[in-house]
Motif scaffolding. Sequence first.
Motif, PDB file in Angstrom:
ATOM      1  N   PHE A 153      45.718  30.576  36.821  1.00 40.88           N
ATOM      2  CA  PHE A 153      44.387  30.020  36.555  1.00 40.88           C
ATOM      3  C   PHE A 153      43.988  30.285  35.102  1.00 40.88           C
ATOM      4  O   PHE A 153      43.465  29.414  34.416  1.00 40.88           O
ATOM      5  N   MET A 154      44.263  31.519  34.645  1.00 37.60           N
ATOM      6  CA  MET A 154      43.926  31.845  33.249  1.00 37.60           C
ATOM      7  C   MET A 154      44.838  31.101  32.288  1.00 37.60           C
ATOM      8  O   MET A 154      44.397  30.573  31.271  1.00 37.60           O
ATOM      9  N   ALA A 155      46.144  31.062  32.645  1.00 33.44           N
ATOM     10  CA  ALA A 155      47.123  30.484  31.716  1.00 33.44           C
ATOM     11  C   ALA A 155      46.835  29.015  31.421  1.00 33.44           C
ATOM     12  O   ALA A 155      46.905  28.588  30.272  1.00 33.44           O
ATOM     13  N   VAL A 156      46.484  28.226  32.448  1.00 31.24           N
ATOM     14  CA  VAL A 156      46.265  26.799  32.182  1.00 31.24           C
ATOM     15  C   VAL A 156      45.027  26.571  31.326  1.00 31.24           C
ATOM     16  O   VAL A 156      44.891  25.528  30.706  1.00 31.24           O
ATOM     17  N   LYS A 157      44.127  27.545  31.293  1.00 34.61           N
ATOM     18  CA  LYS A 157      42.908  27.367  30.507  1.00 34.61           C
ATOM     19  C   LYS A 157      43.108  27.736  29.040  1.00 34.61           C
ATOM     20  O   LYS A 157      42.282  27.399  28.205  1.00 34.61           O
ATOM     21  N   THR A 158      44.191  28.470  28.729  1.00 32.26           N
ATOM     22  CA  THR A 158      44.396  28.862  27.332  1.00 32.26           C
ATOM     23  C   THR A 158      45.085  27.731  26.572  1.00 32.26           C
ATOM     24  O   THR A 158      45.475  26.726  27.150  1.00 32.26           O
ATOM     25  N   ARG A 159      45.254  27.953  25.255  1.00 32.58           N
ATOM     26  CA  ARG A 159      45.877  26.922  24.437  1.00 32.58           C
ATOM     27  C   ARG A 159      47.362  26.796  24.700  1.00 32.58           C
ATOM     28  O   ARG A 159      47.948  25.740  24.581  1.00 32.58           O
ATOM     29  N   LEU A 165      51.969  32.260  31.329  1.00 38.29           N
ATOM     30  CA  LEU A 165      52.095  32.818  32.678  1.00 38.29           C
ATOM     31  C   LEU A 165      53.210  33.860  32.817  1.00 38.29           C
ATOM     32  O   LEU A 165      52.947  34.966  33.286  1.00 38.29           O
ATOM     33  N   PRO A 166      54.463  33.549  32.401  1.00 35.11           N
ATOM     34  CA  PRO A 166      55.506  34.575  32.550  1.00 35.11           C
ATOM     35  C   PRO A 166      55.219  35.848  31.762  1.00 35.11           C
ATOM     36  O   PRO A 166      55.510  36.946  32.236  1.00 35.11           O
ATOM     37  N   VAL A 167      54.603  35.690  30.587  1.00 36.84           N
ATOM     38  CA  VAL A 167      54.304  36.864  29.757  1.00 36.84           C
ATOM     39  C   VAL A 167      53.318  37.785  30.463  1.00 36.84           C
ATOM     40  O   VAL A 167      53.431  39.002  30.404  1.00 36.84           O
ATOM     41  N   LEU A 168      52.351  37.202  31.160  1.00 38.02           N
ATOM     42  CA  LEU A 168      51.385  38.017  31.889  1.00 38.02           C
ATOM     43  C   LEU A 168      51.966  38.511  33.203  1.00 38.02           C
ATOM     44  O   LEU A 168      51.712  39.627  33.649  1.00 38.02           O
ATOM     45  N   PHE A 169      52.774  37.656  33.841  1.00 37.34           N
ATOM     46  CA  PHE A 169      53.189  37.869  35.225  1.00 37.34           C
ATOM     47  C   PHE A 169      54.238  38.974  35.362  1.00 37.34           C
ATOM     48  O   PHE A 169      54.086  39.889  36.171  1.00 37.34           O
TER      49      PHE A 169
ATOM     50  N   TYR B 155      47.865  41.259  26.607  1.00 35.20           N
ATOM     51  CA  TYR B 155      46.393  41.307  26.524  1.00 35.20           C
ATOM     52  C   TYR B 155      45.914  40.716  25.203  1.00 35.20           C
ATOM     53  O   TYR B 155      45.033  39.858  25.172  1.00 35.20           O
ATOM     54  N   LEU B 156      46.532  41.169  24.104  1.00 39.34           N
ATOM     55  CA  LEU B 156      46.114  40.671  22.783  1.00 39.34           C
ATOM     56  C   LEU B 156      46.501  39.205  22.599  1.00 39.34           C
ATOM     57  O   LEU B 156      45.758  38.424  22.001  1.00 39.34           O
ATOM     58  N   MET B 157      47.687  38.832  23.145  1.00 39.20           N
ATOM     59  CA  MET B 157      48.120  37.431  23.054  1.00 39.20           C
ATOM     60  C   MET B 157      47.133  36.515  23.756  1.00 39.20           C
ATOM     61  O   MET B 157      46.732  35.477  23.227  1.00 39.20           O
ATOM     62  N   LEU B 158      46.749  36.929  24.967  1.00 34.77           N
ATOM     63  CA  LEU B 158      45.830  36.119  25.768  1.00 34.77           C
ATOM     64  C   LEU B 158      44.524  35.911  25.013  1.00 34.77           C
ATOM     65  O   LEU B 158      43.955  34.826  24.999  1.00 34.77           O
ATOM     66  N   ARG B 159      44.072  36.952  24.342  1.00 32.59           N
ATOM     67  CA  ARG B 159      42.826  36.866  23.585  1.00 32.59           C
ATOM     68  C   ARG B 159      42.950  35.851  22.448  1.00 32.59           C
ATOM     69  O   ARG B 159      42.034  35.074  22.198  1.00 32.59           O
ATOM     70  N   SER B 160      44.109  35.877  21.771  1.00 35.96           N
ATOM     71  CA  SER B 160      44.220  34.987  20.616  1.00 35.96           C
ATOM     72  C   SER B 160      44.532  33.554  21.035  1.00 35.96           C
ATOM     73  O   SER B 160      44.276  32.632  20.278  1.00 35.96           O
ATOM     74  N   TYR B 161      45.088  33.364  22.249  1.00 33.52           N
ATOM     75  CA  TYR B 161      45.365  31.995  22.700  1.00 33.52           C
ATOM     76  C   TYR B 161      44.172  31.380  23.427  1.00 33.52           C
ATOM     77  O   TYR B 161      44.237  30.224  23.833  1.00 33.52           O
ATOM     78  N   ALA B 162      43.109  32.149  23.641  1.00 39.99           N
ATOM     79  CA  ALA B 162      41.963  31.619  24.381  1.00 39.99           C
ATOM     80  C   ALA B 162      41.262  30.538  23.568  1.00 39.99           C
ATOM     81  O   ALA B 162      41.360  30.499  22.344  1.00 39.99           O
ATOM     82  N   GLY B 168      38.240  34.388  25.788  1.00 37.93           N
ATOM     83  CA  GLY B 168      39.165  35.473  25.477  1.00 37.93           C
ATOM     84  C   GLY B 168      38.677  36.795  26.029  1.00 37.93           C
ATOM     85  O   GLY B 168      39.462  37.581  26.564  1.00 37.93           O
ATOM     86  N   ALA B 169      37.373  37.031  25.929  1.00 39.24           N
ATOM     87  CA  ALA B 169      36.816  38.289  26.422  1.00 39.24           C
ATOM     88  C   ALA B 169      36.978  38.407  27.925  1.00 39.24           C
ATOM     89  O   ALA B 169      37.430  39.441  28.435  1.00 39.24           O
TER      90      ALA B 169
END
Lengths: 224, 260
Positions: A153-159, A165-169, B155-162, B168-169
């Motif tokens: 859910f989070m992954a599809v919302k990011t750029r 997804l794999p990086v988080l999962f 965690y940091l990657m997710l923040r910068s790709y938001a 991101g927060a």
Amino acid sequence: MNSIIHPLLIIIWKDILLEIRSKDTIISVLVFGALLAIVFNFALNINPRQISEIAAGIIWVSFAFSAILIMNRTFVREQEQGSLDGLLLSPISRDVIFLSKVLVSFLFMITIEAILLPLFAAMLNINNFSWILLATMVLTTLGFATVGTLFSFMAVKTRSREIMLPVLFFPIILPVIIGAIEASRGSFGIGYEPSWNRWLPLIAIFDALFLVICPWIFSYLVEE
Amino acid sequence: MSIQNEPKNTDEEFRIKEHWPLVHLPKYLAVLGLVLMTINMYLIFLVAPTDIVLGHIQRIFYIHVPMAILSFLCFFIVFIGSLGYFGVFQVFKLRSIKQNTWDSVAHSAAEVGVIFVTLALITGVIWAKPVWGTWWTWEPRLTTTLILWLIYVSYLMLRSYARSTKQGAVFSAVIGIVGFVDVPIVYYSVVWWRSIHPSAVIGPFSESNSLDPTMNLILWFSFLTILVLFAYLLLERIALRNTEFDLARLKLLRELKRIR
């Protein structure tokens, strides 16, 4: 109670119907899983003596990769036509939406695994199955689906979408993968026989913990 | 453009608020840290006795151990900050702390934590080669630290790709909570895994060796030094983040003024 079960079944049926009509996820993931079996065979140059040692590892790495593909699809498909917003706008509790997505992913994954397992069993020459393997598959897949649904859910919302997804999962799911490999190795009757009785509870604890945490966090996520 | 022609602006909204109360603390911490670090280097290289078995390589341990322990502290702060961001502590009458403050504490702690855990891993690898005879072993603490590093890098990657700061927060707060809860499970799974896959740790290192009193004292001193460094980095990062926010706000206000 009916207000929970009914929408749950409707969302699950919607996704199953979509899959039955398009057939794109299941077929492509199945082909991918079969290809992985071939790649592993040549990458590891397996000979019959060591095959039983590494069979569990090959099976679970393939299952985990297939799971990633399936979970990427669950929300990408919703996102494409903006149906995710429609789903969130509908008068259904967030927990129910989350659980239905978990169950859909779970159903797809367990179907894939049920088809791939005989294939792997034939290729890797595994003869002894037991209820332990079945329990491992169900519990592990539930863990994959719970954590994976939250992250996809989070992954599809990011750029970066699918890459994220794999990086988080994988870092989060590592204990479950270790547990699944060891429990299945025990169930194939190789070496460490009593080990499964500690690995199955480990996976079960992981599932229970994240089945509580993930829906709770999901309710904050969708507010964004 | 018309900015220069405008009369000097005295509007309240253009003044930067000092919303971080500890603005001047980092300066003092920087000076203190510099002094402590110099003394610490002297102690490590000239005062500390050389280990009989391990030799000079053992001195890296004075940096490695505090770094590793403080990185865990960082991730605990990230966890608390993430929970606070979701409003978990509102029951304790902490409403005065703004959501943004929780987030900036969590974000800053995550960045400092990733630096510390990276240094701990690098010093650990340098230490492991001569002592254990191998660069890397899948020992529970090592593996858990590596997984920790991966979780907080993501965690940091997710923040910068938001797509937005708010997104991101929220997203990284999720990882802050899920990641921290996951760490004990990772640790125990690797401990159990090791108990059935014994791997050869060669070398004279054993867990139960007691430290020389001088060594122990210097270790505590290093810990204090790194703690000051950690506090300095964290506070400075939070202050920098607040400045970034102020700058973004001022730019937005200026744009709005120009449109009007």
